[in-house]
Design a protein around this motif. Structure first.
Motif, PDB file in Angstrom:
ATOM      1  N   HIS A  53       0.822  -1.212   0.000  1.00 36.22           N
ATOM      2  CA  HIS A  53       0.000   0.000   0.000  1.00 36.22           C
ATOM      3  C   HIS A  53       0.855   1.260   0.000  1.00 36.22           C
ATOM      4  N   TRP A  54       1.841   1.331   0.893  1.00 39.09           N
ATOM      5  CA  TRP A  54       2.644   2.549   0.992  1.00 39.09           C
ATOM      6  C   TRP A  54       3.571   2.722  -0.215  1.00 39.09           C
ATOM      7  N   CYS A  55       3.862   1.637  -0.906  1.00 37.97           N
ATOM      8  CA  CYS A  55       4.580   1.772  -2.182  1.00 37.97           C
ATOM      9  C   CYS A  55       3.731   2.549  -3.179  1.00 37.97           C
ATOM     10  N   HIS A  56       2.435   2.248  -3.220  1.00 43.21           N
ATOM     11  CA  HIS A  56       1.538   2.968  -4.119  1.00 43.21           C
ATOM     12  C   HIS A  56       1.442   4.436  -3.715  1.00 43.21           C
ATOM     13  N   VAL A  57       1.385   4.680  -2.405  1.00 45.66           N
ATOM     14  CA  VAL A  57       1.273   6.057  -1.926  1.00 45.66           C
ATOM     15  C   VAL A  57       2.495   6.867  -2.350  1.00 45.66           C
ATOM     16  N   MET A  58       3.698   6.325  -2.113  1.00 45.58           N
ATOM     17  CA  MET A  58       4.906   7.071  -2.463  1.00 45.58           C
ATOM     18  C   MET A  58       5.032   7.235  -3.979  1.00 45.58           C
ATOM     19  N   ALA A  59       4.599   6.245  -4.722  1.00 44.39           N
ATOM     20  CA  ALA A  59       4.638   6.373  -6.183  1.00 44.39           C
ATOM     21  C   ALA A  59       3.773   7.539  -6.638  1.00 44.39           C
ATOM     22  N   HIS A  60       2.558   7.610  -6.089  1.00 46.32           N
ATOM     23  CA  HIS A  60       1.636   8.673  -6.503  1.00 46.32           C
ATOM     24  C   HIS A  60       2.155  10.038  -6.069  1.00 46.32           C
ATOM     25  N   GLU A  61       2.651  10.136  -4.838  1.00 44.49           N
ATOM     26  CA  GLU A  61       3.076  11.423  -4.304  1.00 44.49           C
ATOM     27  C   GLU A  61       4.384  11.927  -4.914  1.00 44.49           C
ATOM     28  N   SER A  62       5.302  10.996  -5.188  1.00 42.03           N
ATOM     29  CA  SER A  62       6.657  11.408  -5.566  1.00 42.03           C
ATOM     30  C   SER A  62       7.068  10.971  -6.961  1.00 42.03           C
ATOM     31  N   PHE A  63       6.924   9.692  -7.281  1.00 46.01           N
ATOM     32  CA  PHE A  63       7.458   9.198  -8.543  1.00 46.01           C
ATOM     33  C   PHE A  63       6.620   9.651  -9.739  1.00 46.01           C
ATOM     34  N   GLU A  64       5.348   9.990  -9.490  1.00 42.52           N
ATOM     35  CA  GLU A  64       4.506  10.509 -10.566  1.00 42.52           C
ATOM     36  C   GLU A  64       4.567  12.030 -10.657  1.00 42.52           C
ATOM     37  N   ASN A  65       5.296  12.659  -9.741  1.00 47.37           N
ATOM     38  CA  ASN A  65       5.391  14.110  -9.701  1.00 47.37           C
ATOM     39  C   ASN A  65       6.537  14.569 -10.598  1.00 47.37           C
ATOM     40  N   PRO A  66       6.265  15.356 -11.641  1.00 48.28           N
ATOM     41  CA  PRO A  66       7.334  15.735 -12.586  1.00 48.28           C
ATOM     42  C   PRO A  66       8.492  16.479 -11.924  1.00 48.28           C
ATOM     43  N   ALA A  67       8.198  17.343 -10.950  1.00 46.70           N
ATOM     44  CA  ALA A  67       9.276  18.102 -10.320  1.00 46.70           C
ATOM     45  C   ALA A  67      10.185  17.188  -9.502  1.00 46.70           C
ATOM     46  N   THR A  68       9.578  16.266  -8.752  1.00 49.13           N
ATOM     47  CA  THR A  68      10.379  15.318  -7.977  1.00 49.13           C
ATOM     48  C   THR A  68      11.165  14.405  -8.907  1.00 49.13           C
ATOM     49  N   ALA A  69      10.518  13.934  -9.975  1.00 48.98           N
ATOM     50  CA  ALA A  69      11.201  13.067 -10.940  1.00 48.98           C
ATOM     51  C   ALA A  69      12.389  13.789 -11.575  1.00 48.98           C
ATOM     52  N   GLU A  70      12.246  15.078 -11.821  1.00 53.32           N
ATOM     53  CA  GLU A  70      13.346  15.827 -12.422  1.00 53.32           C
ATOM     54  C   GLU A  70      14.554  15.865 -11.485  1.00 53.32           C
ATOM     55  N   LEU A  71      14.316  16.022 -10.183  1.00 50.67           N
ATOM     56  CA  LEU A  71      15.404  15.972  -9.210  1.00 50.67           C
ATOM     57  C   LEU A  71      16.089  14.607  -9.232  1.00 50.67           C
ATOM     58  N   MET A  72      15.292  13.551  -9.260  1.00 48.96           N
ATOM     59  CA  MET A  72      15.849  12.202  -9.287  1.00 48.96           C
ATOM     60  C   MET A  72      16.696  11.995 -10.540  1.00 48.96           C
ATOM     61  N   ASN A  73      16.166  12.406 -11.672  1.00 49.14           N
ATOM     62  CA  ASN A  73      16.868  12.173 -12.940  1.00 49.14           C
ATOM     63  C   ASN A  73      18.145  13.006 -13.060  1.00 49.14           C
ATOM     64  N   ARG A  74      18.126  14.209 -12.476  1.00 50.22           N
ATOM     65  CA  ARG A  74      19.286  15.091 -12.590  1.00 50.22           C
ATOM     66  C   ARG A  74      20.459  14.600 -11.736  1.00 50.22           C
ATOM     67  N   HIS A  75      20.153  14.032 -10.564  1.00 45.25           N
ATOM     68  CA  HIS A  75      21.224  13.766  -9.604  1.00 45.25           C
ATOM     69  C   HIS A  75      21.567  12.286  -9.416  1.00 45.25           C
TER      70      HIS A  75
END
Length: 676
Positions: A53-75
């Motif tokens: 369940h909490w994997c789905h929550v973090m995916a929706h909140e963070s991994f689906e968020n373009p701004a957060t994904a951009e931080l992940m991809n940049r660094h």
């Protein structure tokens, strides 16, 4: 910015859930590791599973968020791992996570690694902003990236200390041979930890303690201790009455968030249901409690109905969530029940399953059983049998109605080891209940796994999904599947399943053996990881080391092979020091110790399979609780283990030989004379 969809070709449903993220995810492998080395970037490793369940929550909140994904991809080089496909990685990095978080761990697991795989920071779920006493995930990403650029030496030193810790954790903690002293010690621990009101051990959250219940049944018999049976009885009763058990569809959820087993996390795992089916079967055999037989049947039937691939293997799990809400598929209102049933039956069903207008969870109702059937019927002036018949009809109607809802997500990959656990449960279900469907399903699954997850040379693949196999088998795959195939033979299956179990045991002995006794989690041909891990204690599932020891012990007694028995005992002794410090964490090892301590009763059933006398002996044996046993069957002169040698039907009648150390009592032809 468009990112490559590297997960689009994954076979894991969990990875496919992330294929559309704006994160540049890699699967674990040389491509990702090489990029991290070449670009001198840290790795962000995210480990979870599809029913989390909490994997789905973090995916929706963070991994689906373009701004957060951009931080992940940049660094970072971002790697997504399904823990069920890669338990080897999960074990290593969970140990690091627990070490860095005061003994706490869980999923989603979030670990930051140097390019050489050394972990230097680890946690679990992170919210999108500071919350729950946790830093927000974007803030954490920025801080880790800053430290990597400005204070890398400190991070790498921390990583080196963590690797040294992981190497220490993976070292065995040997001690003298385990015997009755340790069995009494664990019994004392169970007594002190037992919840006398609701059953189980310790406080919420509560996980179904399958291995502990099976161990307590054996300890109760060994020490003539009635309280052991009382602990089993209260726990089996409370779990079967709670919301952790799917009262409408059958099957158990992963765990209960409260002490009374009412509110589960609603995911259902194949391994829990395999282990609990066996626990309830043994409880029924030991006590004759009909309700526990019913629960075992419902669990096995649930798996056959809802968790079986058309090709024959068993799927892994179903989610907690449907339509984005946890538990939505499983909960009820009185109005929903009234819409499906005649008024009198609807009122009866709501009272029985505790479905009220107030609700027992977030305004809705998790079906559970507040009182036993006999008391419920008596309170209404009705006969229990008549009430059961009405409730069974109502249950079928509500099950069909529920099936029209949007179902939880299904993880339809087939895992070799988990299928071994389910083959064991079905084989024991057939041996105990004589329902041929269970033998047929276990046989079909065994044929599927051996046919589809065996590589050239006999080594196992870890997983299969829709025609594609992935990953190298780990110790649990060989140990659990080996025991499952041996159970299939001992329940009346073909001789070649015994031989297949021996082949898997041979690979365990040659490919997984560790210095000083016991077994590594990965084989000698496995890819190099930061640590070659090994573990002796149980986790969510039985210890692979203990289950490998159990496989060798059983085969050793069948074959009269002292070397295998010594290796089994050595696998337990490798962790004896740790076991003495925390015996409840080693329930599976203590089950094997109990088996080795006195050795098994040896049962040889000689007769034609089609002979009614043979079936009568099988049926009589199946109803008895015989925890320490090996079973051989067939006719003298046909392929089979040494226990069959020299034994033949007495006067042409099917015969049971009860032996110890290959010394046998007079053969039995009358099932009524069996006394074990």
């Amino acid at each position: 910015m468009t990112v490559p969809n590297r997960l689009a070709q994954a076979t894991s449903p969990y990875l496919l859930q992330h294929a559309g993220n704006p994160v540049d995810w890699y699967e674990w492998g040389e491509e990702a590791l090489a990029r991290a080395r070449a670009e001198d970037r840290p790795i962000l490793l995210s480990i979870g599973y599809s029913a989390c369940h909490w994997c789905h929550v973090m995916a929706h909140e963070s991994f689906e968020n373009p701004a957060t994904a951009e931080l992940m991809n940049r660094h970072f080089v971002n790697i997504k791992v399904d823990r069920e496909e890669r338990p080897d990685l999960d074990e290593i990095y969970m140990a690091a996570t627990v070490a860095m978080n005061q003994g706490q761990g869980g999923w989603p697991m979030t670990v930051f690694l140097a390019p050489d795989q050394r972990p230097f920071f680890a946690g679990t779920y992170y919210p999108p902003e500071d919350r729950f006493g946790r830093p927000g995930f974007p803030a954490l990403l920025r801080r880790i990236a800053e430290l990597w650029n400005t204070d890398r030496t400190r991070l790498l030193e921390q990583g080196e200390r963590l690797v040294e810790y992981l190497q220490m954790v993976a070292r065995p903690q040997p001690g003298p041979a385990i015997g009755e002293t340790e069995l009494r010690q664990v019994l004392d621990q169970y007594n002190r930890a037992f919840d006398t009101l609701w059953g189980g051990f310790g406080r919420a959250p509560k996980f179904p303690p399958s291995a502990s219940l099976m161990l307590l049944l054996r300890l109760g018999r060994r020490f003539a201790d009635p309280w052991s049976g009382a602990m089993v009885r209260r726990t089996l009763e409370a779990m079967a009455a709670g919301g952790i058990y799917d009262q409408i569809g059958g099957g158990f959820c992963r765990y209960s968030t409260d002490e009374r087993w009412l509110v589960p996390h609603f995911e259902k795992m194949l391994y829990d249901n395999a282990l609990l089916a066996r626990a309830y079967l043994e409880g029924w055999q030991a006590t004759g409690t009909a309700d526990w037989r019913r629960i075992a049947v419902e669990v096995l039937d649930y798996v056959l109905r809802e968790m079986t691939d058309p090709a024959g293997g068993f799927w892994s799990a179903t989610d907690a969530d449907s339509e984005g809400e946890e538990g939505k598929f499983f909960v009820w209102t009185p109005e929903e029940v009234v819409a499906e049933l005649p008024p009198q039956d609807a009122e009866l069903a709501c009272a029985w399953w505790d479905i009220t207008s107030e609700g027992n969870w977030e305004g809705k109702n998790i079906p559970n059983l507040p009182q036993p059937l006999e008391a419920f019927a008596a309170s209404r002036g009705l006969e229990a049998a008549a009430v059961r018949e009405r409730l069974d009809r109502a249950r079928e109607v509500l099950y069909r109605a529920r099936a029209r809802r949007v179902p939880p997500g299904l993880d339809d990959k087939v895992l070799a080891g988990w299928n071994g656990l389910m083959i064991s449960a079905l084989a024991e279900g057939y041996r105990a209940l004589r329902d041929r469907r269970y033998l047929e399903a276990a046989t079909r699954a065994a044929e599927f796994v051996i046919g589809n997850l065996t590589a050239p040379g006999g080594r196992l693949h870890r997983s299969w999904r829709r025609g594609t196999t992935r990953g190298a088998g780990v110790l649990e795959d060989y140990a659990w599947l080996g025991n499952g195939l041996l159970d299939l033979y001992e329940a009346g299956g073909a001789w070649h399943w015994f031989e297949a179990a021996e082949r898997l045991a041979s690979i365990v002995r040659t490919g997984f053996a560790a210095p000083g006794g016991g077994f590594f989690a990965t084989s000698d041909g496995h890819e190099a990881l930061v640590v070659r891990f090994r573990e002796g204690s149980d986790g969510a599932t039985p210890s692979a080391n203990a289950e490998a020891a159990r496989l060798l012990a059983r085969l050793g007694y069948h074959r009269g092979d002292a070397a295998m028995l010594d290796e089994a005992a050595g696998a337990l002794a490798a962790w004896a020091g740790a076991l003495r410090q925390a015996p409840r964490a080693f329930a599976s090892s203590l089950l094997v110790a109990d088996f080795l301590l006195d050795g098994p009763v040896e049962l040889a059933l000689v007769g034609q399979a089609t002979d009614p006398g043979t079936e009568a002996l099988w049926a009589a044996l199946g109803q008895r609780f015989i925890p320490r046993r090996i079973v051989a069957h067939g006719m003298a002169g046909t392929a089979g283990p040494p226990l069959l040698e020299g034994k033949s039907p007495v006067g042409g009648a099917a015969s049971l030989y009860v032996c110890r150390n290959f010394s046998c009592e007079a053969p039995i032809t009358d099932p009524a004379r069996i006394a074990l």
